[in-house]
Design a protein around this motif. Structure first.
Motif, PDB file in Angstrom:
ATOM      1  N   THR A  23       0.820  -1.210   0.000  1.00 34.11           N
ATOM      2  CA  THR A  23       0.000   0.000   0.000  1.00 34.11           C
ATOM      3  C   THR A  23       0.853   1.258   0.000  1.00 34.11           C
ATOM      4  N   GLY A  46     -16.493   5.301  -0.239  1.00 33.56           N
ATOM      5  CA  GLY A  46     -16.507   3.850   0.000  1.00 33.56           C
ATOM      6  C   GLY A  46     -17.781   3.224  -0.538  1.00 33.56           C
ATOM      7  N   ILE A 128     -12.689   3.163  -2.146  1.00 23.79           N
ATOM      8  CA  ILE A 128     -12.462   1.848  -1.556  1.00 23.79           C
ATOM      9  C   ILE A 128     -13.726   1.042  -1.839  1.00 23.79           C
ATOM     10  N   LEU A 159      -8.307   2.660  -4.186  1.00 22.81           N
ATOM     11  CA  LEU A 159      -7.270   2.561  -3.167  1.00 22.81           C
ATOM     12  C   LEU A 159      -7.180   1.167  -2.569  1.00 22.81           C
ATOM     13  N   ALA A 160      -8.320   0.517  -2.375  1.00 18.93           N
ATOM     14  CA  ALA A 160      -8.319  -0.786  -1.705  1.00 18.93           C
ATOM     15  C   ALA A 160      -9.634  -1.506  -1.965  1.00 18.93           C
ATOM     16  N   THR A 201      -6.124  -5.912  -3.161  1.00 19.69           N
ATOM     17  CA  THR A 201      -7.345  -6.676  -2.901  1.00 19.69           C
ATOM     18  C   THR A 201      -7.105  -7.697  -1.795  1.00 19.69           C
ATOM     19  N   PHE A 644      -8.231   0.034   5.556  1.00 16.06           N
ATOM     20  CA  PHE A 644      -8.865   1.090   4.770  1.00 16.06           C
ATOM     21  C   PHE A 644      -8.407   2.466   5.246  1.00 16.06           C
ATOM     22  N   ARG A 647      -4.910   3.252   4.065  1.00 23.23           N
ATOM     23  CA  ARG A 647      -4.898   3.554   2.633  1.00 23.23           C
ATOM     24  C   ARG A 647      -5.405   4.971   2.366  1.00 23.23           C
TER      25      ARG A 647
END
Length: 653
Positions: A23, A46, A128, A159-160, A201, A644, A647
């Protein structure tokens, strides 16, 4: 055990450090976030896709819900208006009037729509993506599309991705966080992987959660069944679905949801009140009639199915008083006491005649009034049920068919292999009956004891299957097993055995065994007690035709053409019948497969108590707020929240 635990912690620590390094490297490659276009744009948004039954198509997407709600709430608390969350509204259903596959496809579309709306309005906003259960299925599919096809947004804007209990766990590129699990998700894996989103991921799966951890090699039937039950059925989503899996999914669908059944009484009241008053809102009445007709059709089908499955009726009636299961049994009884078909016809007539009446008239339309009266009277036993009882029973009834049939598939399949293996022993014991009578030994007591022992052996070999057959529609179960996509061929073998068992007179066999054991035991006791040997000999001689009759039905049932006996006759006097299917002729061939890996895994399914509800709603499947995945004792939800947050901070928030 301690060494294994240490290895697990070391592995989890290593994985967590790897994610930190990944990350940081990804963050360094991204430009800082200094501005967004459009009013009210968040720096990071999100997309949290809820799991099965955690949301609905009418839900407010701005309101956090379900297992992932605490994750979103904590991120909002940490980042304020720089973070915005969406919980896409979709059906989130499974086999309760909508197939899992159709619902999941709707979830993918809803998640894509929510993401696209923010992405198009706020050009610099990063994202995210998270999902739980069916929501992880949808979120993972969206992430795969972004990473591999760069649509609907470039992968650099993500981002994630965090997927909890993903039914496609094991997809190439995803990183499993926490202890290792056996196998992959019950739906297999995504063929394209996560591509450019692989590095960001994370997949989290509880080791006991079969939804995300099913070993297809050791459990081929479970894996095949899971894939079949999760296939889409609608024309818009089933383009690549084989008709076999689609047929299995449709056969297990209840045809109505918990919400639909709960609204039945209200729908009937709306129809009757408006029509009898003469002031009709055709849209309102039409919608109520359509909804009621759909639910009644599902209930009619469920009632017919339950009638053919006596074990279901017994299970519900023996449930704890006041429990949802016991109330569900009462609803089924009310369905059987109602004239459901007349009620369905009435809803059809109402829908057809509504257009001619128009809105708002103060006169009562005779045709509509007659249909409304027929509808209300035909299902009075059903609508008389208190609303709260109907609501409690609805959840059980909407999943009764799939949960029962999947359980029967596993139980009957395992029993079929066991019974097939026992057939040679049963035939050998049955043929020993005649030899016992021709034994030159004059000791009557020894002769009776020998025959009694033979019947004890037969009873032990047959009784479990007999009890199972008395309450299960073996023909239906055989058909369903045959539909399971199993490349190893085990499902086809099980289907063949069960189909043959469905044609055997196992009930008649059981009645013979029980009656003769009682008679023989009585004679043996009389001999032991010093009774009149002449009278005892006469009684035994009178029993000989019945004993030989049993030998005939036993052999004919397994090798001949025995006529079947109704389950209701299980405790009634016996009669000897002949005729049946030549099961013994193929028993040797079939039992060769009983020791195969597939047969062993089938037995495992039974011991694990797998049923449809556990595919989507098991205890392990709900434990992610307590399931430890991090080296510091973090639970799955805590780890995901921290990851999260890290990130998001790494892009300047």
């Amino acid at each position: 055990m301690k060494a294994t635990y240490r290895r697990t912690i070391i592995a989890a620590t290593t994985l967590s450090l790897a994610f930190v390094m990944i990350t940081h490297a990804t963050a360094d490659a991204q430009p800082g976030l200094t501005s967004n276009t459009g009013a009210g744009c968040p720096t990071v948004a999100g997309i949290f896709v809820p799991g099965t039954w955690e949301t609905s198509v009418d839900a407010d997407p701005t309101r956090p819900r379900g297992l992932l709600a605490p994750v979103a709430a904590e991120l909002e608390n940490q980042f304020g208006d720089k973070f915005e969350d969406r919980f896409p509204a979709y059906a989130a259903r499974a086999m309760d009037g909508m197939s899992y596959g159709d619902s999941e496809a709707q979830g993918v579309a809803a998640a894509k729509s929510a993401l696209s709306e923010i992405a198009n309005r706020c050009r610099a906003t990063k994202f995210i993506i998270a999902g739980y259960s069916q929501g992880a299925d949808a979120a993972g599919d969206l992430a795969s599309e972004i990473g591999c096809d760069q649509t609907p947004i470039p992968p650099q804007r993500v981002l994630a991705v965090g997927l909890i209990a993903d039914p496609k766990q094991g997809t190439q590129g995803g990183k499993l966080v926490g202890p290792q699990v056996n196998g992959t998700g019950i739906r297999g894996t995504r063929p394209t992987g996560f591509c450019q989103l692989s590095a960001v991921t994370a997949q989290l799966c509880e080791q006991r959660d079969r939804y995300c951890a099913t070993d297809a090699a050791s459990n081929p039937i479970l894996a095949g069944l899971g894939k079949a039950l999760s296939q889409p059925t609608s024309a818009s989503t089933a383009a690549s679905t084989d008709t076999t899996s689609q047929g299995l999914t449709e056969s297990l669908d209840a045809g109505f949801s918990k919400l639909d059944l709960t609204h039945l009484t209200t729908d009937i009241a709306t129809i009757v009140d408006q029509i009898t008053s003469g002031r009709i809102d055709t849209t309102s009445v039409g919608s109520a009639a359509s909804s009621a007709g759909s639910v009644l059709s599902g209930l009619a089908d469920l009632g017919r199915w339950a009638t053919g499955n006596p074990s279901v009726q017994r299970q519900l009636s023996n449930a704890s008083p006041g429990s949802p299961e016991q109330l569900a049994g009462q609803i089924l009884t009310a369905v059987q006491q109602s004239d459901i078909q007349s009620a369905i016809d009435a809803t059809t007539s109402l829908t057809q005649n509504l257009g001619a009446s128009g809105n708002g008239h103060n006169t009562v339309d005779p045709a509509l009034a007659q249909s409304a009266e027929t509808l209300a009277s035909a299902i009075k036993p059903l609508t008389s049920t208190p609303t709260d009882a109907l609501s409690q029973a609805a959840g059980v009834l909407s999943l009764l068919k799939p949960s029962t049939l999947v359980k029967q598939i596993t139980t009957v399949g395992s029993g079929a292999f066991t019974f097939a293996a026992n057939i040679p022993k049963i035939l050998d014991a049955a043929r020993q009956i005649g030899a016992a009578f021709t034994d030159p030994n004059p000791d009557l007591g020894a002769k009776v004891r020998a025959v009694h022992q033979i019947f004890g052996t037969i009873n032990n070999l047959c009784q479990p299957l007999v009890q199972m057959a008395a309450g299960v529609d073996l023909s239906t179960v055989s058909t369903l097993i045959e539909l399971i996509p199993d490349p190893n061929g085990i499902a086809s073998i099980v289907s063949l055995i069960v189909g043959l068992l469905g044609n055997l007179d196992v009930i008649g066999l059981a009645r013979q065994v029980g009656t003769l054991q009682e008679n023989l035991w009585h004679i043996a006791e009389t001999i032991t007690g010093g009774g009149d040997l002449l009278a005892i000999g006469g009684a035994f001689a009178q029993l000989v035709p019945t004993l030989l009759g049993f030998a005939t039905i036993a052999v004919d049932t397994l090798t001949g053409s025995a006529a079947k006996t109704s389950p209701e006759m299980l405790n009634t006097p016996t009669t000897v019948t002949g005729g049946g299917t030549d099961l013994a002729g193929i028993a040797e061939l079939l039992t060769r497969s009983a020791s195969s890996q597939g047969a062993d895994s089938l037995s495992q399914l039974v011991s694990e108590g797998i049923d449809a509800a556990q595919f989507y709603n098991s205890g392990a499947h709900q434990s992610y707020d307590s399931y430890v995945v991090g080296p510091g004792g973090e639970t799955a939800l805590e780890w995901l929240t921290k990851w999260f947050a890290n990130r998001i901070r790494q892009v300047g928030v």
